[in-house]
Motif scaffolding. Sequence first.
Motif, PDB file in Angstrom:
ATOM      1  N   PHE A 109       0.822  -1.210   0.000  1.00  0.00           N
ATOM      2  CA  PHE A 109       0.000   0.000   0.000  1.00  0.00           C
ATOM      3  C   PHE A 109       0.856   1.259   0.000  1.00  0.00           C
ATOM      4  CE2 PHE A 109      -2.457   3.287   2.346  1.00  0.00           C
ATOM      5  CZ  PHE A 109      -3.411   3.506   1.371  1.00  0.00           C
ATOM      6  N   ARG A 110       1.935   1.248   0.745  1.00  0.00           N
ATOM      7  CA  ARG A 110       2.793   2.444   0.811  1.00  0.00           C
ATOM      8  C   ARG A 110       3.424   2.785  -0.525  1.00  0.00           C
ATOM      9  NH1 ARG A 110       5.803   2.718   6.638  1.00  0.00           N
ATOM     10  NH2 ARG A 110       3.889   2.971   7.807  1.00  0.00           N
TER      11      ARG A 110
ATOM     12  N   GLU B   5      -6.497   5.472  -2.213  1.00  0.00           N
ATOM     13  CA  GLU B   5      -7.561   4.922  -1.376  1.00  0.00           C
ATOM     14  C   GLU B   5      -8.778   4.569  -2.226  1.00  0.00           C
ATOM     15  OE1 GLU B   5      -5.837   7.691  -0.636  1.00  0.00           O
ATOM     16  OE2 GLU B   5      -4.908   7.257   1.302  1.00  0.00           O
TER      17      GLU B   5
ATOM     18  N   ALA C 252      -3.306  -3.468   5.369  1.00  0.00           N
ATOM     19  CA  ALA C 252      -2.475  -2.302   5.671  1.00  0.00           C
ATOM     20  C   ALA C 252      -3.165  -1.015   5.238  1.00  0.00           C
ATOM     21  CB  ALA C 252      -1.116  -2.435   4.986  1.00  0.00           C
ATOM     22  N   ALA C 253      -3.784  -1.037   4.078  1.00  0.00           N
ATOM     23  CA  ALA C 253      -4.492   0.147   3.579  1.00  0.00           C
ATOM     24  C   ALA C 253      -5.622   0.527   4.531  1.00  0.00           C
ATOM     25  CB  ALA C 253      -5.033  -0.116   2.177  1.00  0.00           C
TER      26      ALA C 253
ATOM     27  N   MET D  42      -5.762   0.122   7.658  1.00  0.00           N
ATOM     28  CA  MET D  42      -5.227   0.706   8.892  1.00  0.00           C
ATOM     29  C   MET D  42      -4.805   2.155   8.682  1.00  0.00           C
ATOM     30  SD  MET D  42      -3.154  -2.315  10.808  1.00  0.00           S
ATOM     31  CE  MET D  42      -2.649  -3.448   9.539  1.00  0.00           C
ATOM     32  N   GLN D  43      -4.639   2.561   7.429  1.00  0.00           N
ATOM     33  CA  GLN D  43      -4.141   3.906   7.138  1.00  0.00           C
ATOM     34  C   GLN D  43      -5.171   4.823   6.485  1.00  0.00           C
ATOM     35  OE1 GLN D  43      -0.189   3.670   5.237  1.00  0.00           O
ATOM     36  NE2 GLN D  43      -0.205   1.534   5.835  1.00  0.00           N
ATOM     37  N   SER D  44      -6.299   4.262   6.053  1.00  0.00           N
ATOM     38  CA  SER D  44      -7.267   5.055   5.302  1.00  0.00           C
ATOM     39  C   SER D  44      -8.692   4.691   5.699  1.00  0.00           C
ATOM     40  CB  SER D  44      -7.077   4.787   3.801  1.00  0.00           C
ATOM     41  OG  SER D  44      -8.236   5.089   3.073  1.00  0.00           O
TER      42      SER D  44
ATOM     43  N   ALA E  25     -10.726   1.331   4.876  1.00  0.00           N
ATOM     44  CA  ALA E  25     -11.292   0.576   5.996  1.00  0.00           C
ATOM     45  C   ALA E  25     -12.768   0.273   5.752  1.00  0.00           C
ATOM     46  CB  ALA E  25     -11.122   1.350   7.304  1.00  0.00           C
TER      47      ALA E  25
END
Length: 193
Positions: free
Chosen positions: A29-30, A56, A108-109, A111-113, A117
């Motif tokens: 994702f990063r 996202e 992972a995405a 958890m960051q967006s 989510a």
Amino acid sequence: MVKRPGGRSARVRDAVRQATLGELAEHGFRGLTVDGVAERSGVHKTTVYRRWGTVEGLVADALELAAGEPWPIPDTGTVQGDLRGVVELVRSGFEDPELGPVSSAFVAAAMQSPEAARALRAFFEARHEQSAQVVRRGVERGELPVTVDAREVVRVAVAPVYYRLFVAHEPVSRGDADRAADAALAAARAGVL
């Protein structure tokens, strides 16, 4: 103007989705970028930006499409075998060299967006509903009480896999997966779920 099903729009969406999955598999994702997806898909980056906007948006769209895809629900003839099969599908999916990195990138995405989510939650709801049929069949065969919450049994069964992989960062063996399924089944039989 009427949209044609399966026309250019569908081909563009599929190309962008495949490129998103490929980029997630290679870079996580990063490392996912709209420009990278545009280049890989062969779709002009202005089209990608206009339709999906952000990474996202790309992840959310890929998850939305994946949620509608059928999943090979086990049918072993027993609720224990079926539930173990569902948990094994989850475990082995993360172990798969092609699917595993993409599935991990989706988590992972999320958890960051917040957008990712929401999309992941909708994806899981669809998968849990599909998988819940193994529990419903167990109820029909008299293996479980009629009061059991079929989707909750599935959630409880697969949760240890996600905990080990994404919280404790531990490997998950087939035996671990079977124990998770058996623990959820015991809780369901005891009326806890």
